[in-house]
Structure formats: structure tokens, C-alpha cells
Scaffold this active site. Structure first.
Site, PDB file in Angstrom:
ATOM      1  N   GLU A  96       0.818  -1.201   0.000  1.00  0.00           N
ATOM      2  CA  GLU A  96       0.000   0.000   0.000  1.00  0.00           C
ATOM      3  C   GLU A  96       0.859   1.261   0.000  1.00  0.00           C
ATOM      4  O   GLU A  96       1.967   1.262   0.527  1.00  0.00           O
ATOM      5  CB  GLU A  96      -0.912   0.013   1.238  1.00  0.00           C
ATOM      6  N   CYS A 109       3.410   8.465   0.901  1.00  0.00           N
ATOM      7  CA  CYS A 109       3.979   7.605   1.936  1.00  0.00           C
ATOM      8  C   CYS A 109       4.185   6.228   1.303  1.00  0.00           C
ATOM      9  O   CYS A 109       3.242   5.591   0.845  1.00  0.00           O
ATOM     10  CB  CYS A 109       2.991   7.549   3.098  1.00  0.00           C
ATOM     11  N   CYS A 116       6.344  -6.620   7.953  1.00  0.00           N
ATOM     12  CA  CYS A 116       7.510  -6.075   8.661  1.00  0.00           C
ATOM     13  C   CYS A 116       7.944  -7.080   9.715  1.00  0.00           C
ATOM     14  O   CYS A 116       7.113  -7.677  10.399  1.00  0.00           O
ATOM     15  CB  CYS A 116       7.161  -4.744   9.327  1.00  0.00           C
ATOM     16  N   CYS A 120       6.653  -4.384  16.218  1.00  0.00           N
ATOM     17  CA  CYS A 120       6.204  -3.451  17.252  1.00  0.00           C
ATOM     18  C   CYS A 120       4.790  -3.851  17.664  1.00  0.00           C
ATOM     19  O   CYS A 120       3.946  -4.132  16.808  1.00  0.00           O
ATOM     20  CB  CYS A 120       6.245  -2.018  16.742  1.00  0.00           C
ATOM     21  N   CYS A 123       1.573  -1.975  16.226  1.00  0.00           N
ATOM     22  CA  CYS A 123       1.489  -1.682  14.786  1.00  0.00           C
ATOM     23  C   CYS A 123       0.862  -2.832  14.009  1.00  0.00           C
ATOM     24  O   CYS A 123       1.272  -3.985  14.149  1.00  0.00           O
ATOM     25  CB  CYS A 123       2.893  -1.388  14.255  1.00  0.00           C
ATOM     26  N   GLY A 171       6.561  -1.698   6.420  1.00  0.00           N
ATOM     27  CA  GLY A 171       7.934  -2.180   6.409  1.00  0.00           C
ATOM     28  C   GLY A 171       8.927  -1.278   7.102  1.00  0.00           C
ATOM     29  O   GLY A 171       8.649  -0.118   7.396  1.00  0.00           O
ATOM     30  N   SER A 203      12.128   6.789   7.468  1.00  0.00           N
ATOM     31  CA  SER A 203      11.797   6.591   8.881  1.00  0.00           C
ATOM     32  C   SER A 203      12.255   5.207   9.329  1.00  0.00           C
ATOM     33  O   SER A 203      12.022   4.215   8.638  1.00  0.00           O
ATOM     34  CB  SER A 203      10.283   6.713   9.077  1.00  0.00           C
ATOM     35  N   SER A 225      11.636   6.504  14.936  1.00  0.00           N
ATOM     36  CA  SER A 225      10.456   6.213  15.754  1.00  0.00           C
ATOM     37  C   SER A 225      10.910   5.885  17.163  1.00  0.00           C
ATOM     38  O   SER A 225      11.377   4.786  17.441  1.00  0.00           O
ATOM     39  CB  SER A 225       9.681   5.032  15.154  1.00  0.00           C
ATOM     40  N   LEU A 226      10.782   6.850  18.046  1.00  0.00           N
ATOM     41  CA  LEU A 226      11.296   6.697  19.414  1.00  0.00           C
ATOM     42  C   LEU A 226      10.255   5.994  20.276  1.00  0.00           C
ATOM     43  O   LEU A 226      10.517   4.940  20.841  1.00  0.00           O
ATOM     44  CB  LEU A 226      11.647   8.086  19.954  1.00  0.00           C
ATOM     45  N   ASN A 227       9.096   6.607  20.416  1.00  0.00           N
ATOM     46  CA  ASN A 227       7.914   5.954  21.006  1.00  0.00           C
ATOM     47  C   ASN A 227       7.997   5.606  22.482  1.00  0.00           C
ATOM     48  O   ASN A 227       7.012   5.126  23.055  1.00  0.00           O
ATOM     49  CB  ASN A 227       7.532   4.679  20.230  1.00  0.00           C
ATOM     50  N   ASN A 301      -3.500   5.526  16.430  1.00  0.00           N
ATOM     51  CA  ASN A 301      -4.637   5.108  15.609  1.00  0.00           C
ATOM     52  C   ASN A 301      -4.993   3.695  16.040  1.00  0.00           C
ATOM     53  O   ASN A 301      -4.225   2.767  15.805  1.00  0.00           O
ATOM     54  CB  ASN A 301      -4.256   5.119  14.125  1.00  0.00           C
ATOM     55  N   CYS A 344      -1.215   6.290  10.016  1.00  0.00           N
ATOM     56  CA  CYS A 344       0.013   5.621  10.453  1.00  0.00           C
ATOM     57  C   CYS A 344      -0.308   4.316  11.168  1.00  0.00           C
ATOM     58  O   CYS A 344      -1.165   4.290  12.043  1.00  0.00           O
ATOM     59  CB  CYS A 344       0.761   6.478  11.465  1.00  0.00           C
TER      60      CYS A 344
HETATM   61  N1  SAH Z   1       9.042   0.998  10.082  1.00  0.00           N
HETATM   62  C1  SAH Z   1       9.338   2.375  10.084  1.00  0.00           C
HETATM   63  C2  SAH Z   1       8.493   3.185   9.155  1.00  0.00           C
HETATM   64  C3  SAH Z   1       7.026   2.816   9.052  1.00  0.00           C
HETATM   65  S1  SAH Z   1       6.034   3.007  10.505  1.00  0.00           S
HETATM   66  C4  SAH Z   1       9.257   2.939  11.485  1.00  0.00           C
HETATM   67  O1  SAH Z   1       8.762   2.260  12.363  1.00  0.00           O
HETATM   68  O2  SAH Z   1       9.727   4.053  11.674  1.00  0.00           O
HETATM   69  C5  SAH Z   1       5.690   4.755  10.493  1.00  0.00           C
HETATM   70  C6  SAH Z   1       5.315   5.335  11.859  1.00  0.00           C
HETATM   71  O3  SAH Z   1       4.009   4.895  12.253  1.00  0.00           O
HETATM   72  C7  SAH Z   1       6.250   4.921  12.984  1.00  0.00           C
HETATM   73  O4  SAH Z   1       6.704   6.075  13.662  1.00  0.00           O
HETATM   74  C8  SAH Z   1       5.369   4.109  13.917  1.00  0.00           C
HETATM   75  O5  SAH Z   1       5.790   4.250  15.237  1.00  0.00           O
HETATM   76  C9  SAH Z   1       4.010   4.700  13.654  1.00  0.00           C
HETATM   77  N2  SAH Z   1       2.869   3.829  13.976  1.00  0.00           N
HETATM   78  C10 SAH Z   1       2.793   2.502  13.839  1.00  0.00           C
HETATM   79  N3  SAH Z   1       1.568   2.070  14.231  1.00  0.00           N
HETATM   80  C11 SAH Z   1       0.874   3.162  14.602  1.00  0.00           C
HETATM   81  C12 SAH Z   1      -0.471   3.379  15.054  1.00  0.00           C
HETATM   82  N4  SAH Z   1      -1.333   2.371  15.169  1.00  0.00           N
HETATM   83  N5  SAH Z   1      -0.865   4.635  15.340  1.00  0.00           N
HETATM   84  C13 SAH Z   1      -0.009   5.671  15.160  1.00  0.00           C
HETATM   85  N6  SAH Z   1       1.251   5.532  14.708  1.00  0.00           N
HETATM   86  C14 SAH Z   1       1.686   4.293  14.434  1.00  0.00           C
HETATM   87 FE1  SF4 Z   2       7.596  -2.295  11.423  1.00  0.00          FE
HETATM   88 FE2  SF4 Z   2       7.546   0.389  11.754  1.00  0.00          FE
HETATM   89 FE3  SF4 Z   2       5.365  -1.125  12.270  1.00  0.00          FE
HETATM   90 FE4  SF4 Z   2       7.468  -1.265  13.888  1.00  0.00          FE
HETATM   91  S1  SF4 Z   2       6.170   0.550  13.521  1.00  0.00           S
HETATM   92  S2  SF4 Z   2       6.298  -3.022  13.104  1.00  0.00           S
HETATM   93  S3  SF4 Z   2       9.155  -1.057  12.450  1.00  0.00           S
HETATM   94  S4  SF4 Z   2       6.330  -0.836  10.279  1.00  0.00           S
END
Ligand code: SAH
Ligand code: SF4
Length: 367
Positions: A96, A109, A116, A120, A123, A171, A203, A225-227, A301, A344
Site C-alpha cells: 500500500e 507515503c 515487517c 512493534c 502496529c 515495512g 523513517s 520512531s522513538l515511542n 490510531n 500511520c
Molecule cells: N518501520 C518504520 C516506518 C514505518 S512506521 C518505522 O517504524 O519508523 C511509520 C510510523 O508509524 C512509525 O513512527 C510508527 O511508530 C508509527 N505507527 C505505527 N503504528 C501506529 C499506530 N497504530 N498509530 C499511530 N502511529 C503508528
Molecule cells: Fe515495522 Fe515500523 Fe510497524 Fe514497527 S512501527 S512493526 S518497524 S512498520
């Protein structure tokens, strides 16, 4: 005729590789630029479109090479202008891309993998596991196909309405490092779509060695992506943290070769009751102190079934205000395309549906 897999995919070749390939066929050097422009500036979907190439050359290329083109398998348009496309690959996988128009910029995007491997826990893409890496051609073709479709929908200027690219789709781009760097080479090429490195962001979840390489080998912008603000918290959300914990990740950010005036974007998904307290905000400000940075706060989200909630709006604002009070530049990312699951972390081809890539996973032969 040889099997498709033995023949190079023309769309995946950089200009110099294309030149070598054509030289091997006894063709004139200028043909490489001509084909490269057809593929990456005009978004040609087939050799037949390349009407100024001799028919004999097109025939030879059809025999000795292949040309993989993504097929549109779905398009959903959001009330806010966001468009989500689902693409089918040659071997029947799905990926996508999401288009996000804003005042003064039109961003795509991009996905870098089908699924992936990083896993995480919040995600949706992470729940799929890694099905396979995308090829450079499949990465750049998302841009070509989107540009073509946008022109059809009346967006201008043709042939490239898109102005910005972010590798924030499905990914982990740095887990598919070579293909992503090969794709960047094409996307930034003057004989391709000619994106400026200032308008392309990769990213990462924090693959430290590949971050270093990216900084040495390209000039594109970095988002991390620190989180989370403690290792315990980050271990639980992002298993990659056990391999490269916060200390190492932030060291790599501090030593990332930055162009003048540039900043690293830190993405921070706000999860209610998990990482959204004032204490987290204070720790976050301390962690990134001294790094030229901005923080992108992403209210979660919600993906049903993963067990996380989005914080209330007031909490999001209080978190941002606490960062700003700590001298951190912080913005709350607008939630786009929520009504079409294009936000996201909501990218995953509908699990279990007819488009579920896992359904064909065992039946399909090798790619
Ligand atoms: N894999 C890479 C790039 C794709 S994810 C990465 O993790 O950086 C893009 C962004 O979406 C990341 O910052 C991730 O933390 C965020 N993300 C993933 N799931 C999400 C969700 N359900 N709600 C909001 N952001 C999310
Ligand atoms: Fe992969 Fe990024 Fe999702 Fe983590 S947030 S599972 S690295 S796509």
C-alpha cells in the site's frame, strides 16, 4: 526463453546499471537514459509505450529483461483528500501507498516491504510479520503509478504532481537497506523523477548500523520512531530496542551527519496510560537534548485487538505543551485518512480477506 527470475527487472536498475546492461546487448549508451526517462520520469508501464525505441530493441528487451509494473488493486479516497492505494506485485503480493495533499506539498507515503519483521506491538503491519522485501523497482513504481493516477485525477504539474516522499508505509526501510538505497538513487536522479533530498524522509525504528550507513551514503532526511523514554518501556513496545537500546540509538542520532539547518524528526506514538505522562514528556526532552530535532507526536490510531488506546485530546495537548516548555519543537501530527484506514500504523492488507497476502503465502512459488 529464460525464466522471468533470471532476467533483470529494468525498473530496478539505476542509470549506470542500465547502461552496462544495454552495452552488454551491444546497444548505444544514450539508450540507457532514454529508457530510464521513460520508466521513471514518464512512468511507462510497458515497453510498448516507449514509442521512440526501435521495435527490434523493444523485442530484444522483452526477451532478455523483464519489466515489473505494479497493478492497482484498490483505491480508497478519504474526505480529507488522502488516497490509499493497494498495489499487486507480479507474484501476487499486496502493498500500500498513501497520498497526503497539504497546503504547498503533496506527499506520498511509501512501503518498503510486504509486512515487517520488527514486530512493534502496537502496529498492524507488525502483526503480519515479514512476507518479503520489495525490489527497488517496486519501491520506485509506487511513485510512478501514483503520479500517473494523480494526473488522471487532474493533479498538476504533470508528469510529477508529487513533491515529497516519506518511507513511512509498510515495512522497516533500513531492514531492506540495499533496495531502499537503490530506489533513492533512482528517485533523486535528474533522469528520473528528480526529487530533492530535502523532500525525502526515511523513517526507521532504530536499526543503528544501517542508520550510520544511510547518513554516509545518502543525503535524505532521517526520522526515528522513538515511542518510549525508558528501555523497559521501549523493550515492551519495540522488540528492536533489545538489540539497540535507547543509549545506542541516541548516540547514533547525535553522530548522524547532518546537513546545515537540518533536524532529525523523532516520531512518538502516544499510547494512553503507556507513554503519555508528563514524566515521559520530561524524559523525552532530556533524552534528545542537544540533538537538532523536532518531535512529531502521533496520537495512536487504534487497531482493535492490539490492546492499546489513544489518549484524550487534552492529554495529547498537555504532552506537547510539556515538550515545548522543555524547549523541544513538537507538533501533533494530523490524523489523515482515518476513515479509510490509511493512517500511520494502519497499513496492512485486510487480514483474512481475499487480499490477505498470507492466504497465498504457501501456495505461491518462489518470486
Ligand atoms: N518501520 C518504520 C516506518 C514505518 S512506521 C518505522 O517504524 O519508523 C511509520 C510510523 O508509524 C512509525 O513512527 C510508527 O511508530 C508509527 N505507527 C505505527 N503504528 C501506529 C499506530 N497504530 N498509530 C499511530 N502511529 C503508528
Ligand atoms: Fe515495522 Fe515500523 Fe510497524 Fe514497527 S512501527 S512493526 S518497524 S512498520
Amino acid at each position: 526463453m529464460s525464466a522471468a527470475g533470471d532476467r533483470p527487472d529494468l525498473r530496478s536498475l539505476s542509470l549506470s546499471h542500465l547502461g552496462r546492461f544495454l552495452a552488454g546487448l551491444g546497444e548505444k549508451p544514450y539508450r540507457a537514459r532514454q529508457i530510464h526517462r521513460w520508466l521513471h520520469q514518464k512512468g511507462a508501464a510497458s515497453l510498448d509505450e516507449m514509442t521512440d525505441l526501435p521495435v527490434a530493441l523493444r523485442r530484444l528487451l522483452a526477451e532478455r529483461a523483464r519489466l515489473d509494473t505494479l497493478e492497482m488493486a484498490g483505491e480508497r479516497r478519504s474526505a480529507d483528500g488522502t488516497i490509499k492505494w493497494k498495489w499487486r506485485t507480479r507474484d501476487g503480493r499486496f502493498l500500500e501507498s498513501v497520498y497526503m495533499p497539504e497546503e504547498g506539498r503533496k506527499t506520498l507515503c511509501l512501503s518498503s516491504q510486504v509486512g515487517c519483521a520488527i514486530g512493534c506491538t502496537f502496529c498492524l503491519t507488525g502483526t503480519m510479520g515479514l512476507l518479503r522485501n520489495l525490489t527497488p523497482g517496486e519501491i520506485v513504481d509506487q511513485v510512478a503509478r501514483a503520479n500517473r493516477r494523480l494526473c488522471e485525477l487532474g493533479e498538476r504539474p504533470a508528469p510529477r504532481p508529487l513533491t515529497n516522499l516519506v518511507f513511512m508505509g509498510m515495512g522497516e526501510p533500513l531492514h531492506n537497506y540495499d533496495a531502499v538505497v537503490a530506489a533513492l538513487d533512482i528517485l533523486l536522479s535528474e533522469d528520473g523523477p528528480n526529487f530533492s533530498h530535502r523532500r525525502v524522509t526515511v523513517s526507521t525504528s532504530g536499526l543503528v548500523p544501517q542508520m550510520r550507513r544511510l547518513g554516509e551514503e545518502t543525503e535524505v532526511k532521517l526520522a526515528v520512531s522513538l515511542n518510549a523514554t525508558t528501555d523497559a518501556q521501549r523493550d515492551a513496545l519495540m522488540p528492536v530496542n533489545r538489540r539497540w537500546p535507547l543509549g545506542e540509538l541516541l548516540r547514533a542520532c547525535r553522530s548522524f551527519p547532518m546537513k546545515r539547518g537540518r533536524r532529525i524528526t523523532f516520531e512518538y506514538v502516544l499510547l494512553a496510560g503507556v507513554n503519555d505522562s508528563d514524566a515521559d514528556a520530561a524524559r523525552l526532552a532530556r533524552l534528545i537534548r542537544g540533538i537538532p530535532a523536532k518531535v512529531n507526536l502521533i496520537p495512536y490510531n487504534v487497531n482493535p485487538g492490539l490492546g492499546f488506546q489513544a489518549p484524550a485530546r487534552e492529554r495529547v495537548e498537555a504532552f506537547r505543551d510539556a515538550l515545548v516548555a522543555g524547549n523541544v519543537t513538537a507538533v501533533v501530527r494530523k490524523n489523515r485518512g482515518r476513515d479509510i484506514s490509511a493512517a500511520c500504523g494502519q497499513l496492512a492488507v485486510e487480514l483474512g480477506g481475499p487480499g490477505d497476502p498470507r492466504r497465498g503465502a504457501t501456495a505461491a512459488g518462489p518470486g
